[in-house]
Design an enzyme around this catalytic site. Structure first.
Site, PDB file in Angstrom:
ATOM      1  N   GLY B  29       0.786  -1.221   0.000  1.00 28.52           N
ATOM      2  CA  GLY B  29       0.000   0.000   0.000  1.00 28.52           C
ATOM      3  C   GLY B  29       0.821   1.275   0.000  1.00 28.52           C
ATOM      4  O   GLY B  29       0.266   2.364  -0.155  1.00 28.52           O
ATOM      5  N   CYS B 238     -27.726 -10.301 -16.311  1.00 32.67           N
ATOM      6  CA  CYS B 238     -27.135 -10.001 -17.614  1.00 32.67           C
ATOM      7  C   CYS B 238     -28.059 -10.461 -18.735  1.00 32.67           C
ATOM      8  O   CYS B 238     -28.519 -11.608 -18.748  1.00 32.67           O
ATOM      9  CB  CYS B 238     -25.775 -10.701 -17.759  1.00 32.67           C
ATOM     10  SG  CYS B 238     -25.064 -10.542 -19.415  1.00 32.67           S
ATOM     11  N   CYS B 241     -26.047 -13.444 -20.692  1.00 29.65           N
ATOM     12  CA  CYS B 241     -25.703 -14.739 -20.086  1.00 29.65           C
ATOM     13  C   CYS B 241     -26.495 -15.042 -18.831  1.00 29.65           C
ATOM     14  O   CYS B 241     -26.365 -16.112 -18.254  1.00 29.65           O
ATOM     15  CB  CYS B 241     -24.210 -14.791 -19.765  1.00 29.65           C
ATOM     16  SG  CYS B 241     -23.757 -13.788 -18.327  1.00 29.65           S
ATOM     17  N   CYS B 263     -22.983  -7.980 -18.708  1.00 27.58           N
ATOM     18  CA  CYS B 263     -21.746  -8.076 -17.917  1.00 27.58           C
ATOM     19  C   CYS B 263     -20.714  -7.112 -18.462  1.00 27.58           C
ATOM     20  O   CYS B 263     -20.509  -7.022 -19.659  1.00 27.58           O
ATOM     21  CB  CYS B 263     -21.123  -9.466 -18.033  1.00 27.58           C
ATOM     22  SG  CYS B 263     -22.113 -10.792 -17.376  1.00 27.58           S
ATOM     23  N   CYS B 269     -18.592 -13.150 -19.450  1.00 23.24           N
ATOM     24  CA  CYS B 269     -19.890 -13.316 -20.095  1.00 23.24           C
ATOM     25  C   CYS B 269     -19.836 -14.365 -21.194  1.00 23.24           C
ATOM     26  O   CYS B 269     -20.687 -15.242 -21.287  1.00 23.24           O
ATOM     27  CB  CYS B 269     -20.327 -11.963 -20.662  1.00 23.24           C
ATOM     28  SG  CYS B 269     -22.062 -11.863 -21.081  1.00 23.24           S
TER      29      CYS B 269
END
Lengths: 259, 275, 229
Positions: B29, B238, B241, B263, B269
């Site tokens: 970080g 979606c 899909c 998606c 997808c």
């Protein structure tokens, strides 16, 4: 707590700016619950002294010691910066002459007051907000303005907000540099009353630098009179103002206009 | 003919960047400054990400590049082609087949595995910049863990909007120590950062910073006890899909306001559709 | 309780060419609990100066002022600020001739301040303050107002209330009945008598002969022989 150790002890504090004396050989003891006023005209060294006492200026010589909540004594001038910064956020408070120097202008009043709490790990929004709300009331700012930006406040309100922001962590020692400077007289009066009440209610100790004797009469228990970087007189406030010994002090006291 | 070094950058530069990456991995970080080079794309188009990828990519790597989850947008295509031309490595659109994934603004839906590396493109690395313009001061604040102001930011959001308004690039606490900006991924993706088996690298070219989240590192999104961190939800699934609980793009299909949700992760997808 | 020895006080006015005004020249005085010592010099002879010196408001050049405080003795001439503040908080009360008014503080708050400094809880302090104000016949409607607009007599009674609200072992009174009418004076005499009954040691300047006669257990002239009579 202690009856034996002063909260703040300074000895031989000296600061030169090149060849020019900022302050020279100043010593003082400040006990819990006491307010010490440092008066003098411009160039007397009072602001330099305040800077040295609060660790923000490095003196050329001298020591400054602070007694923490648990009784340990810290050498302010030799403290590592992280510890000093932490102290400045918790046990100490600093009230600047210009409130804009002590506030975050781009953030709401509530956030300004809550910041110290959040810096110390407060993580409950509702409680932080409630504390901020409470403090705004204590410094006599309309609580409905908790979400307003300080830029929309008058200078007197900004100064009171600065005080709330500083006192929210209940510091034991507050340094103030001309806290009423630049404010209208009636606004000054209100601010002084507030400071007076808070000092009593919270048992604060404070070091207040000012050129205004009326401020010291109202707020300070003790007084240091500075001139040319040196302390020319010291004592209880009423002693110094009612029975000034040093010629300069007498001049200062007699120069104050009485309406 | 290839007049460029492997992956465009000279070896010394790669070494410098790898050193920065090692330091970043050692301090999760923490933003490590690095000597960002001029790249054949402008600032703001992923130069940081490209430099990180160029420094870690090897001949045996399989590279995937996505932009907002899609493999076929202009930026993704350009960057993928750049690496094809300067390295000759194999490229893929399949998340599970890639060893190295460079991404702008999304983390793939397909769970990552140990051994994979994800490189994020970062515009502004400094989470405290919104409040403190001075670099000298923000460095001190990170060093001294003076992070009160980050919660001030969240406080302000809740005050103004009733909830934290930040929807992407949502600040996180890494390994319990440094606060980091995860790049403009939607907050939906933040939970994926936490204890991810993959190595996550972040590169900011214009700002000249690299940071990292090593595998299995704790990453917590900042919040308040009474306003806990939440992610986006859609009522729809979606349209292509049928997936639920994925990040979706809203696509306008006609002039009458018709829209569909699909998606955002194209590979995910497609695979659900059996392609 | 209170012992003054060889006290000298001279004012040097630097702003006026450095002229010197010797006011106290070797004052000795002893005051015991339950005594009321009245200073009988004419105006300008140093009565106020002595009272202020005992309170450490004025700083003498020479001499000692010993005060029984917290089980020991404090010399008000030599003591440091912290000790002086403690003595003022707990042991010596001072009623000056004029009330120093802070414009926005309500009368009741002005009066109870010494109790609060003593450590008394706010509710109890308020109760005692109210009782005293009532006793001194300050109308209730004035309690929440600042004394700044009060008459001289009313201000003086507020001043007195503030001086008597806490039970100081030593009280210094500088012309306590100066601006009061006959009825009020009688109230004040009562108040002082009650304090004496509580074994308070009192030193005062009383201009009014009647009041002096009613209260003084002893009179002293500072610049007669300079010694307690």
């Amino acid at each position: 707590m202690d009856a034996d150790r002063p909260l703040l002890r300074a000895r031989g504090v000296t600061r030169y700016y090149g060849a020019r004396v900022g302050c020279r050989d100043v010593g003082l003891d400040l006990w819990p619950g006491e307010v010490l006023g440092i008066v003098g005209e411009s160039g007397s060294g009072k602001t330099t002294l305040l800077g040295c006492l609060s660790g923000r200026l490095e003196p050329s010589a001298g020591t400054v010691e602070f007694t923490g909540r648990d009784g340990t004594v810290v050498d302010v001038l030799r403290m590592p910066e992280p510890a000093l910064r932490k102290l400045a956020r918790t046990d100490w408070g600093i009230v600047h002459q210009n409130p804009r120097d002590g506030l975050r202008l781009g953030v709401s009043a509530g956030a300004n007051v809550g910041e110290r709490l959040m810096a110390l790990g407060a993580r409950h929004y509702g409680r932080i907000r409630a504390t901020a709300f409470d403090w705004l009331g204590r410094v006599e700012i309309d609580r409905e303005r908790i979400d307003d930006w300080p830029e929309t406040f008058s200078s007197g309100m900004q100064q009171r907000l600065q005080i709330a922001r500083t006192l929210v962590t209940e510091p034991r020692l507050v340094f103030m540099d001309e806290p009423t400077g630049g404010l209208d007289v009636s606004v000054q009066a209100r601010l002084l009353d507030l400071l007076r009440r808070l000092v009593t209610d919270l048992g604060l100790s404070a070091v207040i630098v000012t050129h205004d004797l009326a401020v010291t009469r109202l707020l300070a228990h003790r007084l240091l009179v500075m001139r040319g970087g040196e302390v020319v007189e010291s004592g209880l406030t009423d002693q110094v103002l009612d029975d000034p010994q040093h010629p300069y002090t007498q001049l200062l006291v007699s120069s104050v206009l009485q309406p | 003919m290839n007049a460029y070094n492997f992956a465009f950058l000279d070896e010394q530069t790669k070494r410098m960047i790898r050193r920065a990456i090692l330091k970043a991995v050692a301090i999760p970080g923490y933003q490590v400054p690095f000597g960002s080079r001029e790249m054949p794309l402008s600032y703001g188009w992923g130069t940081g990400g490209v430099q990180v990828t160029a420094s870690v990519i090897g001949p045996d790597d399989v590279l995937k590049v996505i932009d907002q989850g899609a493999d076929d947008t202009t930026n993704a295509v350009s960057i993928r082609r750049f690496f094809e031309r300067t390295t000759g490595v194999r490229t893929t659109t399949r998340t599970d087949a890639a060893s190295l994934i460079q991404t702008r603004h999304r983390i793939p839906e397909t769970p990552l595995a140990a051994g994979q590396i994800v490189v994020f493109q970062v515009p502004i690395p400094e989470p405290l910049r919104w409040l403190e313009p001075r670099e000298t001061e923000t460095r001190k604040m990170h060093a001294l863990e003076e992070y009160g102001v980050m919660h001030v930011r969240l406080y302000e959001d809740i005050t103004r909007h009733g909830h934290v308004e930040t929807a992407y690039d949502y600040p996180v606490l890494v390994n319990g120590r440094y606060i980091m900006r995860p790049s403009p991924i939607p907050k939906f993706d933040n939970p994926k950062l936490d204890r991810n088996p993959a190595l996550l690298l972040f590169g900011a070219g214009r700002e000249k910073r690299i940071y990292a989240v090593p595998p299995f590192t704790s990453v917590r999104s900042l919040d308040f006890e009474d306003h806990p961190f939440t992610i986006e939800h859609w009522d729809q699934t979606c349209a292509l899909c049928g997936a639920a609980d994925v990040f979706m793009d809203e696509i306008v299909v006609d002039d009458k306001g018709g829209r569909m949700f699909v998606c955002s992760d194209t590979d995910f997808c497609e695979r659900r559709r059996g392609r | 309780m209170l012992l003054v020895e060889g006290l000298h006080k001279t004012f040097t006015l630097h702003t006026q060419g450095g002229i010197q005004l010797p006011v106290l020249r070797g004052v000795d005085l002893a005051v015991y609990p339950g005594e009321c010592v009245a200073l009988t010099d004419p105006s300008g002879s140093g009565k106020s100066t002595l009272l202020r010196a005992i309170y450490a408001n004025y700083r003498p050049q020479r001499g000692r002022i010993l005060v029984s405080h917290a089980g020991g003795k404090v010399d008000m001439v030599e003591a440091g600020p912290r000790d002086l503040l403690a003595v003022r908080r707990l042991t010596i009360g001072y009623v000056s001739q004029f009330l120093r008014v802070i414009p926005r503080v309500p009368t009741l708050d002005v009066v109870i301040e010494p109790l609060r400094a003593f450590g008394v809880a706010r509710d109890e302090a308020l109760e005692r303050g109210r009782a005293l104000l009532a006793r001194l016949r300050i109308p209730e409607r004035l309690w929440s107002l600042s004394p700044v607009t009060f008459s001289g007599g009313e201000q003086q009674r507020v001043n007195l209330a503030r001086g008597f609200v806490a039970d100081f072992p030593i009280l210094l009174l500088d012309e306590p009945t100066a601006s009061l009418d006959v009825a009020s004076r009688a109230l004040v005499v009562e108040l002082i008598r009650d304090a004496l009954a509580r074994r308070t040691a009192i030193v005062g300047a009383f201009h009014d002969a009647e009041v002096r006669e009613a209260l003084a257990t002893r009179t002293v002239t500072l610049h007669g022989a300079g010694a307690a009579a």
